[in-house]
Write a protein that holds these residues in place. Structure first.
Motif, PDB file in Angstrom:
ATOM      1  N   MET A 193       0.690  -1.093   0.012  1.00 14.50           N
ATOM      2  CA  MET A 193       0.264  -0.018   0.067  1.00 14.50           C
ATOM      3  C   MET A 193       0.749   1.290  -0.145  1.00 14.50           C
ATOM      4  O   MET A 193       1.760   1.530   0.728  1.00 14.50           O
ATOM      5  CB  MET A 193      -0.896  -0.034   1.231  1.00 14.50           C
ATOM      6  CG  MET A 193      -1.933   1.159   1.277  1.00 14.50           C
ATOM      7  SD  MET A 193      -3.202   1.011   2.388  1.00 14.50           S
ATOM      8  CE  MET A 193      -2.021   1.321   3.953  1.00 14.50           C
ATOM      9  N   PRO A 194       0.737   2.187  -0.955  1.00 17.14           N
ATOM     10  CA  PRO A 194       1.449   3.450  -0.741  1.00 17.14           C
ATOM     11  C   PRO A 194       1.194   4.299   0.458  1.00 17.14           C
ATOM     12  O   PRO A 194       0.140   4.196   0.859  1.00 17.14           O
ATOM     13  CB  PRO A 194       0.779   4.254  -2.106  1.00 17.14           C
ATOM     14  CG  PRO A 194      -0.515   3.561  -2.405  1.00 17.14           C
ATOM     15  CD  PRO A 194      -0.390   2.161  -1.819  1.00 17.14           C
ATOM     16  N   ASP A 195       2.239   4.824   0.811  1.00 20.65           N
ATOM     17  CA  ASP A 195       2.191   5.535   2.002  1.00 20.65           C
ATOM     18  C   ASP A 195       1.214   6.691   1.936  1.00 20.65           C
ATOM     19  O   ASP A 195       0.345   6.804   2.978  1.00 20.65           O
ATOM     20  CB  ASP A 195       3.471   6.434   2.333  1.00 20.65           C
ATOM     21  CG  ASP A 195       4.530   5.469   2.587  1.00 20.65           C
ATOM     22  OD1 ASP A 195       4.347   4.362   3.123  1.00 20.65           O
ATOM     23  OD2 ASP A 195       5.871   5.791   2.566  1.00 20.65           O
ATOM     24  N   THR A 196       0.818   7.294   0.719  1.00 22.26           N
ATOM     25  CA  THR A 196      -0.032   8.448   0.622  1.00 22.26           C
ATOM     26  C   THR A 196      -0.868   8.033  -0.740  1.00 22.26           C
ATOM     27  O   THR A 196      -0.371   8.768  -1.649  1.00 22.26           O
ATOM     28  CB  THR A 196       0.510   9.600   1.040  1.00 22.26           C
ATOM     29  OG1 THR A 196       1.090   9.674   2.100  1.00 22.26           O
ATOM     30  CG2 THR A 196      -0.557  10.795   1.079  1.00 22.26           C
ATOM     31  N   PRO A 197      -1.816   7.085  -0.754  1.00 19.29           N
ATOM     32  CA  PRO A 197      -2.370   7.210  -2.001  1.00 19.29           C
ATOM     33  C   PRO A 197      -3.020   8.258  -2.497  1.00 19.29           C
ATOM     34  O   PRO A 197      -3.432   9.251  -1.613  1.00 19.29           O
ATOM     35  CB  PRO A 197      -3.484   5.764  -1.774  1.00 19.29           C
ATOM     36  CG  PRO A 197      -3.752   6.070  -0.148  1.00 19.29           C
ATOM     37  CD  PRO A 197      -2.437   6.558   0.247  1.00 19.29           C
ATOM     38  N   ASP A 198      -3.347   8.638  -3.805  1.00 20.63           N
ATOM     39  CA  ASP A 198      -3.934   9.642  -4.223  1.00 20.63           C
ATOM     40  C   ASP A 198      -5.731   9.589  -3.657  1.00 20.63           C
ATOM     41  O   ASP A 198      -6.196  10.782  -3.398  1.00 20.63           O
ATOM     42  CB  ASP A 198      -4.118   9.645  -5.689  1.00 20.63           C
ATOM     43  CG  ASP A 198      -2.465   9.815  -6.431  1.00 20.63           C
ATOM     44  OD1 ASP A 198      -2.006  10.760  -6.063  1.00 20.63           O
ATOM     45  OD2 ASP A 198      -2.383   8.866  -7.342  1.00 20.63           O
ATOM     46  N   LEU A 201      -4.052   7.139 -11.125  1.00 21.29           N
ATOM     47  CA  LEU A 201      -4.000   7.427  -9.703  1.00 21.29           C
ATOM     48  C   LEU A 201      -3.906   6.115  -8.669  1.00 21.29           C
ATOM     49  O   LEU A 201      -4.249   5.155  -9.391  1.00 21.29           O
ATOM     50  CB  LEU A 201      -5.469   8.118  -9.147  1.00 21.29           C
ATOM     51  CG  LEU A 201      -5.863   9.381 -10.100  1.00 21.29           C
ATOM     52  CD1 LEU A 201      -7.436   9.982  -9.485  1.00 21.29           C
ATOM     53  CD2 LEU A 201      -5.075  10.570  -9.649  1.00 21.29           C
ATOM     54  N   SER A 202      -2.999   6.482  -7.634  1.00 21.62           N
ATOM     55  CA  SER A 202      -3.106   5.368  -6.652  1.00 21.62           C
ATOM     56  C   SER A 202      -4.289   5.362  -5.632  1.00 21.62           C
ATOM     57  O   SER A 202      -4.652   6.207  -5.234  1.00 21.62           O
ATOM     58  CB  SER A 202      -1.569   5.634  -5.833  1.00 21.62           C
ATOM     59  OG  SER A 202      -1.442   6.876  -5.327  1.00 21.62           O
ATOM     60  N   VAL A 203      -4.665   4.205  -5.477  1.00 25.88           N
ATOM     61  CA  VAL A 203      -6.026   3.971  -4.725  1.00 25.88           C
ATOM     62  C   VAL A 203      -5.989   3.019  -3.681  1.00 25.88           C
ATOM     63  O   VAL A 203      -5.387   2.098  -3.879  1.00 25.88           O
ATOM     64  CB  VAL A 203      -7.043   3.459  -5.841  1.00 25.88           C
ATOM     65  CG1 VAL A 203      -8.485   3.376  -4.986  1.00 25.88           C
ATOM     66  CG2 VAL A 203      -7.320   4.530  -7.104  1.00 25.88           C
ATOM     67  N   THR A 204      -6.474   3.113  -2.563  1.00 23.59           N
ATOM     68  CA  THR A 204      -6.668   2.341  -1.491  1.00 23.59           C
ATOM     69  C   THR A 204      -8.159   1.932  -1.354  1.00 23.59           C
ATOM     70  O   THR A 204      -8.933   3.239  -1.128  1.00 23.59           O
ATOM     71  CB  THR A 204      -6.106   2.585  -0.376  1.00 23.59           C
ATOM     72  OG1 THR A 204      -4.713   2.458  -0.396  1.00 23.59           O
ATOM     73  CG2 THR A 204      -6.292   1.709   1.035  1.00 23.59           C
ATOM     74  N   VAL A 205      -8.729   0.775  -1.264  1.00 18.02           N
ATOM     75  CA  VAL A 205     -10.266   0.865  -1.130  1.00 18.02           C
ATOM     76  C   VAL A 205     -10.415   0.221   0.179  1.00 18.02           C
ATOM     77  O   VAL A 205      -9.605  -0.741   0.719  1.00 18.02           O
ATOM     78  CB  VAL A 205     -10.926  -0.038  -2.002  1.00 18.02           C
ATOM     79  CG1 VAL A 205     -12.273  -0.377  -1.757  1.00 18.02           C
ATOM     80  CG2 VAL A 205     -10.592   0.307  -3.593  1.00 18.02           C
ATOM     81  N   VAL A 206     -11.300   0.719   1.161  1.00 13.99           N
ATOM     82  CA  VAL A 206     -11.491   0.054   2.551  1.00 13.99           C
ATOM     83  C   VAL A 206     -13.111  -0.327   2.665  1.00 13.99           C
ATOM     84  O   VAL A 206     -14.018   0.631   2.003  1.00 13.99           O
ATOM     85  CB  VAL A 206     -10.987   1.059   3.665  1.00 13.99           C
ATOM     86  CG1 VAL A 206      -9.444   1.340   3.664  1.00 13.99           C
ATOM     87  CG2 VAL A 206     -11.951   2.477   3.586  1.00 13.99           C
ATOM     88  N   ASP A 207     -13.239  -1.193   3.339  1.00 12.78           N
ATOM     89  CA  ASP A 207     -14.589  -1.622   3.561  1.00 12.78           C
ATOM     90  C   ASP A 207     -14.870  -2.295   4.882  1.00 12.78           C
ATOM     91  O   ASP A 207     -13.976  -2.886   5.386  1.00 12.78           O
ATOM     92  CB  ASP A 207     -14.986  -2.647   2.549  1.00 12.78           C
ATOM     93  CG  ASP A 207     -16.623  -2.698   2.502  1.00 12.78           C
ATOM     94  OD1 ASP A 207     -17.236  -2.408   1.541  1.00 12.78           O
ATOM     95  OD2 ASP A 207     -17.171  -3.488   3.320  1.00 12.78           O
ATOM     96  N   ARG A 208     -16.154  -1.969   5.476  1.00 15.83           N
ATOM     97  CA  ARG A 208     -16.469  -2.540   6.728  1.00 15.83           C
ATOM     98  C   ARG A 208     -16.708  -3.840   6.759  1.00 15.83           C
ATOM     99  O   ARG A 208     -16.410  -4.485   7.981  1.00 15.83           O
ATOM    100  CB  ARG A 208     -17.714  -1.633   7.405  1.00 15.83           C
ATOM    101  CG  ARG A 208     -18.771  -1.871   6.638  1.00 15.83           C
ATOM    102  CD  ARG A 208     -20.086  -1.262   6.630  1.00 15.83           C
ATOM    103  NE  ARG A 208     -20.660  -1.426   8.096  1.00 15.83           N
ATOM    104  CZ  ARG A 208     -21.604  -1.024   8.796  1.00 15.83           C
ATOM    105  NH1 ARG A 208     -22.018   0.363   8.155  1.00 15.83           N
ATOM    106  NH2 ARG A 208     -21.976  -1.397   9.770  1.00 15.83           N
ATOM    107  N   GLY A 209     -16.947  -4.602   5.662  1.00 13.89           N
ATOM    108  CA  GLY A 209     -16.907  -5.968   5.574  1.00 13.89           C
ATOM    109  C   GLY A 209     -16.092  -6.531   4.758  1.00 13.89           C
ATOM    110  O   GLY A 209     -15.082  -6.046   4.300  1.00 13.89           O
ATOM    111  N   PRO A 210     -16.622  -7.632   3.987  1.00 21.96           N
ATOM    112  CA  PRO A 210     -15.842  -8.174   2.948  1.00 21.96           C
ATOM    113  C   PRO A 210     -16.145  -7.566   1.464  1.00 21.96           C
ATOM    114  O   PRO A 210     -17.274  -6.951   1.549  1.00 21.96           O
ATOM    115  CB  PRO A 210     -16.260  -9.683   2.784  1.00 21.96           C
ATOM    116  CG  PRO A 210     -17.847  -9.549   3.330  1.00 21.96           C
ATOM    117  CD  PRO A 210     -17.960  -8.617   4.403  1.00 21.96           C
ATOM    118  N   ILE A 211     -15.490  -7.743   0.612  1.00 23.47           N
ATOM    119  CA  ILE A 211     -15.983  -7.344  -0.727  1.00 23.47           C
ATOM    120  C   ILE A 211     -17.371  -7.867  -1.298  1.00 23.47           C
ATOM    121  O   ILE A 211     -17.844  -9.123  -1.008  1.00 23.47           O
ATOM    122  CB  ILE A 211     -15.006  -7.841  -1.729  1.00 23.47           C
ATOM    123  CG1 ILE A 211     -13.747  -7.167  -1.670  1.00 23.47           C
ATOM    124  CG2 ILE A 211     -15.523  -7.648  -3.096  1.00 23.47           C
ATOM    125  CD1 ILE A 211     -12.571  -7.849  -2.729  1.00 23.47           C
TER     126      ILE A 211
END
Length: 389
Positions: free
Chosen positions: A1-6, A28-38
């Protein structure tokens, strides 16, 4: 994971996945977060509708047409020795909208005329020709309209593979990590906080579906997105007896209704696996997971009204989900001027699958500093007042 994604995308459903896919395509660099599964939320309980047939003229139709083009362009993308379209069961089956009497048929005719002027294919089907398109359809219908541009997709497969394509371009996907707050630099949102980590980012996107109002509130901004519960019945596997997505014209008015009470309108379609999906119901009952026998009975009656032969068919399961309802029936797309650095892509209600690809493209265009393909003003996040419900 990039230190600071776009970009940090909150939500790993179909809208979040489409936004991540388009953002990575834009470099763009991206991080996706979710409260549960995909696809653990609304997407996992969807039918997979990609419709233009049920849209009145206006900004949602513009978005639907943009999305429809994006889905069709993605269909031929090579993937695993075949294509994306085949992998995610993207089927250009078309939609058949039918009427039980002359009055609803006249309403359909007026809507179709407006849609045709906007470039939608809407083909009148007289009552005596309906069975050429659907041989098992009830014989006493007044007529209908065929919409060849309507499609269906397997929503869970589509979201999962969009995220997979985003990961191939460097995106990171973090599941079971609910966002509990935002990182701020003065008024500006500069990242998201989870119980496991702080993620600094150039921008944060709220694609949290029916939970989007709660996610927005963490930044002290108001979005009146609320859950609208819907049930779906699934039959035993059958020979291919239903060729299109078939629904009564009443469905269009029910979707646009502001009523919180239970409403049902017959929507029937087959799947590649042979099962038949039967919808659609809607009611604003909060996040109530209780199964509603009145809703399920009404769905069964509606399906048999359209296809009498289904009376002798067994159902094998039923499921429900929560659609992200907005009081003006338009999604929320774009930057939030009340919290610079925060963007939204939510409030699509039952059209999220179909509208996701266009939404993702628009978000990526704005983030990349490009002019969006359609005007985002009707979708702006700050259009609501605190009294909106």
């Amino acid at each position: 994971m990039p230190d600071t994604p776009d970009l940090v995308v909150i939500g790993a459903g179909i809208v979040g996945a489409a936004c991540a896919y388009h953002a990575t395509r834009a470099g763009l660099s991206v991080t996706v977060v979710d409260r549960g599964p995909i696809v653990g939320g609304t997407t996992g309980a969807g039918e997979g509708n990609i419709l233009v047939s049920d849209k009145e003229l206006g900004p949602e139709l513009d978005l639907a047409l943009l999305s429809n083009r994006q889905w069709r362009a993605l269909a031929d993308l090579p993937l695993d020795g075949t294509t994306f379209g085949r992998t995610v069961e993207l089927e250009p089956k078309g939609g058949l909208v039918v009427a039980t009497g002359q009055a609803p048929l006249d309403v359909m005719r007026r809507l179709a005329g407006k849609q045709q002027a906007r470039g939608i294919e809407a083909l009148a089907v007289p009552a005596h020709d309906l069975n050429e398109h659907e041989p098992h359809l009830a014989a006493d219908l007044a007529g209908g309209y065929l919409y060849p541009q309507d499609m269906q997709v397997h929503p869970m497969l589509a979201a999962a593979h969009l995220l997979r394509l985003a990961r191939q371009r460097g995106a990171t996907v973090l599941t079971h990590q609910p966002v509990t707050g935002y990182l701020r630099d003065g008024d500006r949102v500069v990242g998201a906080r989870t119980p496991h980590r702080d993620i600094a980012a150039g921008a944060v996107l709220n694609a949290a579906g029916p939970w989007a109002g709660e996610v927005a509130a963490l930044a002290a901004v108001h979005l009146p997105v609320a859950p609208r519960r819907g049930f779906i019945l699934v039959t035993e596997p059958l020979p291919p007896i239903i060729r299109h997505k078939v629904y009564l014209a009443d469905y269009i008015a029910d979707v646009a209704s502001d009523s919180a009470a239970l409403q049902t309108s017959a929507v029937v379609e087959g799947t590649r696996a042979g099962t038949v999906l039967i919808g659609a119901s809607r009611e604003r009952a909060g996040f109530d997971h209780t199964f509603s026998l009145p809703a399920l009975r009404a769905l069964a009656r509606g399906a048999v009204r359209l296809f009498p032969g289904l009376e002798r068919v067994s159902t094998i399961r039923a499921y429900h989900g929560f659609r992200p309802y907005c009081p003006d029936h338009l999604p929320v797309i774009g930057p939030d001027p009340r919290a610079p650095g925060l963007f939204h892509a939510c409030g699509h209600e039952g059209a999220g699958i179909g509208l996701s690809m266009g939404t993702g493209l628009l978000i990526a265009q704005v983030l990349a500093g490009e002019h969006p393909d359609i005007d985002l003003q009707p979708f702006r996040p700050d259009r609501f007042t605190e009294s909106s419900t």
